[in-house]
Design a protein around this motif. Structure first.
Motif, PDB file in Angstrom:
ATOM      1  N   LEU A  63       0.813  -1.219   0.000  1.00  0.00           N
ATOM      2  CA  LEU A  63       0.000   0.000   0.000  1.00  0.00           C
ATOM      3  C   LEU A  63       0.849   1.272   0.000  1.00  0.00           C
ATOM      4  O   LEU A  63       0.334   2.349  -0.271  1.00  0.00           O
ATOM      5  CB  LEU A  63      -0.926   0.017   1.222  1.00  0.00           C
ATOM      6  CG  LEU A  63      -1.984  -1.078   1.256  1.00  0.00           C
ATOM      7  CD1 LEU A  63      -2.697  -1.082   2.602  1.00  0.00           C
ATOM      8  CD2 LEU A  63      -2.976  -0.893   0.115  1.00  0.00           C
ATOM      9  N   ASP A  64       2.113   1.164   0.327  1.00  0.00           N
ATOM     10  CA  ASP A  64       2.999   2.328   0.384  1.00  0.00           C
ATOM     11  C   ASP A  64       4.342   1.972  -0.251  1.00  0.00           C
ATOM     12  O   ASP A  64       5.396   2.058   0.370  1.00  0.00           O
ATOM     13  CB  ASP A  64       3.169   2.773   1.840  1.00  0.00           C
ATOM     14  CG  ASP A  64       3.778   4.155   1.962  1.00  0.00           C
ATOM     15  OD1 ASP A  64       3.940   4.851   0.935  1.00  0.00           O
ATOM     16  OD2 ASP A  64       4.109   4.540   3.092  1.00  0.00           O
ATOM     17  N   TYR A  65       4.279   1.560  -1.506  1.00  0.00           N
ATOM     18  CA  TYR A  65       5.435   1.039  -2.228  1.00  0.00           C
ATOM     19  C   TYR A  65       6.629   1.992  -2.223  1.00  0.00           C
ATOM     20  O   TYR A  65       7.758   1.586  -2.012  1.00  0.00           O
ATOM     21  CB  TYR A  65       5.027   0.716  -3.668  1.00  0.00           C
ATOM     22  CG  TYR A  65       6.112   0.064  -4.479  1.00  0.00           C
ATOM     23  CD1 TYR A  65       6.387  -1.295  -4.335  1.00  0.00           C
ATOM     24  CD2 TYR A  65       6.872   0.798  -5.379  1.00  0.00           C
ATOM     25  CE1 TYR A  65       7.397  -1.908  -5.074  1.00  0.00           C
ATOM     26  CE2 TYR A  65       7.879   0.196  -6.113  1.00  0.00           C
ATOM     27  CZ  TYR A  65       8.133  -1.152  -5.958  1.00  0.00           C
ATOM     28  OH  TYR A  65       9.134  -1.756  -6.684  1.00  0.00           O
ATOM     29  N   ASN A  66       6.392   3.286  -2.420  1.00  0.00           N
ATOM     30  CA  ASN A  66       7.487   4.255  -2.516  1.00  0.00           C
ATOM     31  C   ASN A  66       8.217   4.460  -1.198  1.00  0.00           C
ATOM     32  O   ASN A  66       9.373   4.875  -1.191  1.00  0.00           O
ATOM     33  CB  ASN A  66       6.985   5.597  -3.052  1.00  0.00           C
ATOM     34  CG  ASN A  66       6.575   5.490  -4.496  1.00  0.00           C
ATOM     35  OD1 ASN A  66       7.109   4.679  -5.247  1.00  0.00           O
ATOM     36  ND2 ASN A  66       5.607   6.292  -4.899  1.00  0.00           N
ATOM     37  N   ASN A  67       7.544   4.197  -0.074  1.00  0.00           N
ATOM     38  CA  ASN A  67       8.158   4.408   1.239  1.00  0.00           C
ATOM     39  C   ASN A  67       8.496   3.101   1.952  1.00  0.00           C
ATOM     40  O   ASN A  67       8.729   3.100   3.156  1.00  0.00           O
ATOM     41  CB  ASN A  67       7.224   5.241   2.122  1.00  0.00           C
ATOM     42  CG  ASN A  67       7.082   6.648   1.609  1.00  0.00           C
ATOM     43  OD1 ASN A  67       8.061   7.338   1.381  1.00  0.00           O
ATOM     44  ND2 ASN A  67       5.856   7.077   1.404  1.00  0.00           N
ATOM     45  N   ARG A  68       8.538   1.998   1.224  1.00  0.00           N
ATOM     46  CA  ARG A  68       8.793   0.699   1.843  1.00  0.00           C
ATOM     47  C   ARG A  68      10.194   0.654   2.450  1.00  0.00           C
ATOM     48  O   ARG A  68      11.082   1.393   2.032  1.00  0.00           O
ATOM     49  CB  ARG A  68       8.595  -0.419   0.822  1.00  0.00           C
ATOM     50  CG  ARG A  68       9.617  -0.458  -0.295  1.00  0.00           C
ATOM     51  CD  ARG A  68       9.100  -1.324  -1.446  1.00  0.00           C
ATOM     52  NE  ARG A  68      10.093  -1.496  -2.480  1.00  0.00           N
ATOM     53  CZ  ARG A  68      10.387  -0.600  -3.414  1.00  0.00           C
ATOM     54  NH1 ARG A  68       9.755   0.554  -3.442  1.00  0.00           N
ATOM     55  NH2 ARG A  68      11.303  -0.853  -4.333  1.00  0.00           N
ATOM     56  N   PRO A  69      10.405  -0.229   3.440  1.00  0.00           N
ATOM     57  CA  PRO A  69      11.726  -0.331   4.076  1.00  0.00           C
ATOM     58  C   PRO A  69      12.801  -0.771   3.096  1.00  0.00           C
ATOM     59  O   PRO A  69      12.526  -1.402   2.084  1.00  0.00           O
ATOM     60  CB  PRO A  69      11.520  -1.410   5.146  1.00  0.00           C
ATOM     61  CG  PRO A  69      10.056  -1.468   5.379  1.00  0.00           C
ATOM     62  CD  PRO A  69       9.416  -1.098   4.076  1.00  0.00           C
ATOM     63  N   GLU A  70      14.038  -0.459   3.433  1.00  0.00           N
ATOM     64  CA  GLU A  70      15.185  -0.839   2.607  1.00  0.00           C
ATOM     65  C   GLU A  70      15.221  -2.333   2.344  1.00  0.00           C
ATOM     66  O   GLU A  70      15.541  -2.768   1.252  1.00  0.00           O
ATOM     67  CB  GLU A  70      16.496  -0.422   3.277  1.00  0.00           C
ATOM     68  CG  GLU A  70      16.866   1.019   3.076  1.00  0.00           C
ATOM     69  CD  GLU A  70      17.058   1.390   1.611  1.00  0.00           C
ATOM     70  OE1 GLU A  70      17.727   0.646   0.858  1.00  0.00           O
ATOM     71  OE2 GLU A  70      16.532   2.427   1.216  1.00  0.00           O
ATOM     72  N   ILE A  71      14.888  -3.137   3.361  1.00  0.00           N
ATOM     73  CA  ILE A  71      14.956  -4.591   3.205  1.00  0.00           C
ATOM     74  C   ILE A  71      14.017  -5.056   2.092  1.00  0.00           C
ATOM     75  O   ILE A  71      14.307  -6.007   1.384  1.00  0.00           O
ATOM     76  CB  ILE A  71      14.677  -5.323   4.532  1.00  0.00           C
ATOM     77  CG1 ILE A  71      15.104  -6.780   4.425  1.00  0.00           C
ATOM     78  CG2 ILE A  71      13.236  -5.180   4.952  1.00  0.00           C
ATOM     79  CD1 ILE A  71      15.136  -7.515   5.746  1.00  0.00           C
ATOM     80  N   CYS A  72      12.906  -4.358   1.918  1.00  0.00           N
ATOM     81  CA  CYS A  72      11.967  -4.717   0.841  1.00  0.00           C
ATOM     82  C   CYS A  72      12.527  -4.311  -0.524  1.00  0.00           C
ATOM     83  O   CYS A  72      12.330  -5.012  -1.505  1.00  0.00           O
ATOM     84  CB  CYS A  72      10.621  -4.044   1.060  1.00  0.00           C
ATOM     85  SG  CYS A  72       9.775  -4.565   2.565  1.00  0.00           S
ATOM     86  N   LYS A  73      13.228  -3.201  -0.571  1.00  0.00           N
ATOM     87  CA  LYS A  73      13.807  -2.732  -1.827  1.00  0.00           C
ATOM     88  C   LYS A  73      14.934  -3.644  -2.292  1.00  0.00           C
ATOM     89  O   LYS A  73      15.185  -3.770  -3.472  1.00  0.00           O
ATOM     90  CB  LYS A  73      14.343  -1.310  -1.664  1.00  0.00           C
ATOM     91  CG  LYS A  73      13.272  -0.285  -1.430  1.00  0.00           C
ATOM     92  CD  LYS A  73      13.866   1.074  -1.218  1.00  0.00           C
ATOM     93  CE  LYS A  73      12.791   2.086  -0.890  1.00  0.00           C
ATOM     94  NZ  LYS A  73      13.359   3.410  -0.623  1.00  0.00           N
ATOM     95  N   ASN A  74      15.617  -4.271  -1.343  1.00  0.00           N
ATOM     96  CA  ASN A  74      16.768  -5.102  -1.675  1.00  0.00           C
ATOM     97  C   ASN A  74      16.427  -6.575  -1.775  1.00  0.00           C
ATOM     98  O   ASN A  74      17.307  -7.402  -1.901  1.00  0.00           O
ATOM     99  CB  ASN A  74      17.872  -4.896  -0.629  1.00  0.00           C
ATOM    100  CG  ASN A  74      18.422  -3.493  -0.678  1.00  0.00           C
ATOM    101  OD1 ASN A  74      18.483  -2.894  -1.737  1.00  0.00           O
ATOM    102  ND2 ASN A  74      18.786  -2.960   0.459  1.00  0.00           N
ATOM    103  N   THR A  75      15.152  -6.915  -1.712  1.00  0.00           N
ATOM    104  CA  THR A  75      14.731  -8.306  -1.797  1.00  0.00           C
ATOM    105  C   THR A  75      14.379  -8.625  -3.234  1.00  0.00           C
ATOM    106  O   THR A  75      13.678  -7.879  -3.891  1.00  0.00           O
ATOM    107  CB  THR A  75      13.510  -8.568  -0.899  1.00  0.00           C
ATOM    108  OG1 THR A  75      13.884  -8.254   0.432  1.00  0.00           O
ATOM    109  CG2 THR A  75      13.049  -9.982  -0.972  1.00  0.00           C
TER     110      THR A  75
END
Length: 101
Positions: A63-75
Motif C-alpha cells: 500500500l505504500d510502495y514508494n516508502n517501503r523499508p530498505e529490506i523490501c527494496k533489496n529483496t
C-alpha cells in the motif's frame, strides 16, 4: 509484497533495526508468534514471520510502495533469468515450512 514477511532468525538479529522501518522512520513489521522451520533443510535455522502493515490482502500489493523499508527494496524474488517471472516468484514464495513447536 510478502505475506507473511519471512526473515531467517540469525539474519534478523544482524539487520540494523532502522532498515526495517519505512522512509518516514515508522515500524512496518509486527512479529508473529509463528516460527518456521524449512522442510527442505530443517537444520539450517529458524525463520521468523512478520505481518506488514502495508500489505493489501485483496491485491497482494504494498500500500505504500514508494516508502517501503530498505529490506523490501533489496529483496529479489526472481532467482534465474532462464525462467518465467511468475514461475520464479511462485517457486520462491511457495517454500514448504514446518511449524516450530
Amino acid at each position: 509484497c510478502c505475506n507473511p514477511v519471512k526473515i531467517e532468525r540469525s539474519v534478523y538479529w544482524s539487520i540494523p533495526k532502522h532498515k526495517l522501518k519505512d522512509a518516514r522512520g515508522e515500524q512496518v513489521f509486527t512479529q508473529n508468534q509463528k516460527v518456521l522451520i524449512p522442510a527442505s533443510n530443517p537444520d539450517k535455522g529458524r525463520v521468523l514471520t512478520f505481518k506488514c502493515k502495508n500489505f493489501d490482502s485483496e491485491t497482494g500489493r504494498c500500500l505504500d510502495y514508494n516508502n517501503r523499508p530498505e529490506i523490501c527494496k533489496n529483496t529479489m524474488c526472481v532467482k534465474s533469468s532462464d525462467e518465467n517471472i511468475d514461475e520464479s516468484i511462485k517457486r520462491f514464495t511457495h517454500n514448504i515450512f514446518l511449524n516450530d513447536k
